[in-house]
Design a protein around this motif. Structure first.
Motif, mmCIF file in Angstrom:
data_model
loop_
_atom_site.group_PDB
_atom_site.id
_atom_site.type_symbol
_atom_site.label_atom_id
_atom_site.label_comp_id
_atom_site.label_asym_id
_atom_site.label_seq_id
_atom_site.Cartn_x
_atom_site.Cartn_y
_atom_site.Cartn_z
ATOM 1 N N LEU A 179 0.828 -1.204 0.000
ATOM 2 C CA LEU A 179 0.000 0.000 0.000
ATOM 3 C C LEU A 179 0.863 1.255 0.000
ATOM 4 O O LEU A 179 1.855 1.340 0.717
ATOM 5 C CB LEU A 179 -0.926 0.003 1.223
ATOM 6 N N GLU B 212 0.612 5.773 -0.190
ATOM 7 C CA GLU B 212 -0.233 6.879 0.262
ATOM 8 C C GLU B 212 -1.434 7.085 -0.665
ATOM 9 O O GLU B 212 -2.544 7.349 -0.208
ATOM 10 C CB GLU B 212 0.606 8.165 0.340
ATOM 11 N N MET C 189 -4.810 5.083 -0.044
ATOM 12 C CA MET C 189 -5.524 5.227 1.225
ATOM 13 C C MET C 189 -6.783 6.078 1.097
ATOM 14 O O MET C 189 -6.891 6.935 0.232
ATOM 15 C CB MET C 189 -4.614 5.877 2.272
ATOM 16 N N GLY D 171 -6.844 6.835 6.452
ATOM 17 C CA GLY D 171 -5.490 6.300 6.437
ATOM 18 C C GLY D 171 -5.415 4.788 6.313
ATOM 19 O O GLY D 171 -4.406 4.178 6.673
ATOM 20 N N ILE D 172 -6.469 4.178 5.799
ATOM 21 C CA ILE D 172 -6.476 2.728 5.557
ATOM 22 C C ILE D 172 -6.748 2.502 4.068
ATOM 23 O O ILE D 172 -7.140 3.422 3.352
ATOM 24 C CB ILE D 172 -7.536 2.005 6.428
ATOM 25 N N ALA D 173 -6.550 1.272 3.611
ATOM 26 C CA ALA D 173 -6.741 0.965 2.188
ATOM 27 C C ALA D 173 -8.148 1.355 1.737
ATOM 28 O O ALA D 173 -9.142 0.993 2.373
ATOM 29 C CB ALA D 173 -6.506 -0.514 1.925
ATOM 30 N N PRO E 226 -10.104 -3.174 8.263
ATOM 31 C CA PRO E 226 -9.264 -2.304 7.432
ATOM 32 C C PRO E 226 -8.006 -2.995 6.926
ATOM 33 O O PRO E 226 -7.413 -3.820 7.618
ATOM 34 C CB PRO E 226 -8.881 -1.169 8.386
ATOM 35 N N ARG F 218 -4.142 -2.755 5.912
ATOM 36 C CA ARG F 218 -2.951 -1.962 6.243
ATOM 37 C C ARG F 218 -1.705 -2.696 5.760
ATOM 38 O O ARG F 218 -1.704 -3.905 5.623
ATOM 39 C CB ARG F 218 -2.848 -1.761 7.743
ATOM 40 N N GLY F 219 -0.640 -1.936 5.546
ATOM 41 C CA GLY F 219 0.643 -2.549 5.165
ATOM 42 C C GLY F 219 0.603 -3.076 3.750
ATOM 43 O O GLY F 219 0.158 -2.400 2.834
ATOM 44 N N ASP G 82 -3.840 -8.884 5.134
ATOM 45 C CA ASP G 82 -2.822 -7.833 5.250
ATOM 46 C C ASP G 82 -1.478 -8.446 5.627
ATOM 47 O O ASP G 82 -1.353 -9.673 5.750
ATOM 48 C CB ASP G 82 -3.257 -6.731 6.218
#
Length: 151
Positions: free
Chosen positions: A31, A33, A36, A40-42, A81, A83-84, A108
């Protein structure tokens, strides 16, 4: 790791092809920026796109040369969510001569279950010539839009 060269959109997202064999697939996407949402999550669209790619690649892994797939329908359930780095997994549940019914999931980088999908894909011969013509028109005429040709 290979990229999925046949889809400029998927490549632009940074999706990496890990596996595509015998009706199963694995794709990976670190992921960025730009992936997002405001929390601030996918973004859900990124998650759905990765699922669509994973399922379609699973369906294509058993197709012959010159045969692609188009998504007929897809249902997605979001669990938590993303993330990463996201990993997408797809597999064919049932296949006919013209359709493939597939399932897949996203996990994730910590192995958390992010989303689940079911989808139907139609096998179709690729129209490479038509795609080349559209690309040539778009390159030569900035006002041109993809669509039926007048020629």
């Amino acid at each position: 790791m290979a990229t999925i060269l046949e889809s400029p959109f998927i490549d632009a997202l940074g999706v990496q092809l890990i596996k595509a064999v015998d009706g199963e697939s694995e794709v990976r996407m670190p992921l960025q920026e730009s992936h997002m949402n405001t929390w601030g999550i996918a973004h859900g669209g990124v998650t759905m796109t990765l699922l669509d790619a994973a399922l379609a690649i699973a369906a294509r892994s058993v197709a012959g040369d010159g045969v692609g797939v188009v998504t007929v329908e897809m249902k997605v359930n979001f669990m938590q969510p993303g993330r990463g780095e996201l990993s997408g997994f797809g597999r064919i549940l049932h296949r006919s001569t013209t359709m493939a019914y597939c399932e897949g999931e996203i996990r994730d980088s910590e192995g958390h279950f992010v989303a689940k999908a079911l989808g139907t894909f139609k096998y179709m011969k690729r129209l490479a010539v038509g795609r080349d013509i559209v690309r040539q028109k778009l390159r030569s005429d900035p006002a041109a839009t993809p669509g039926p040709s007048d020629a």
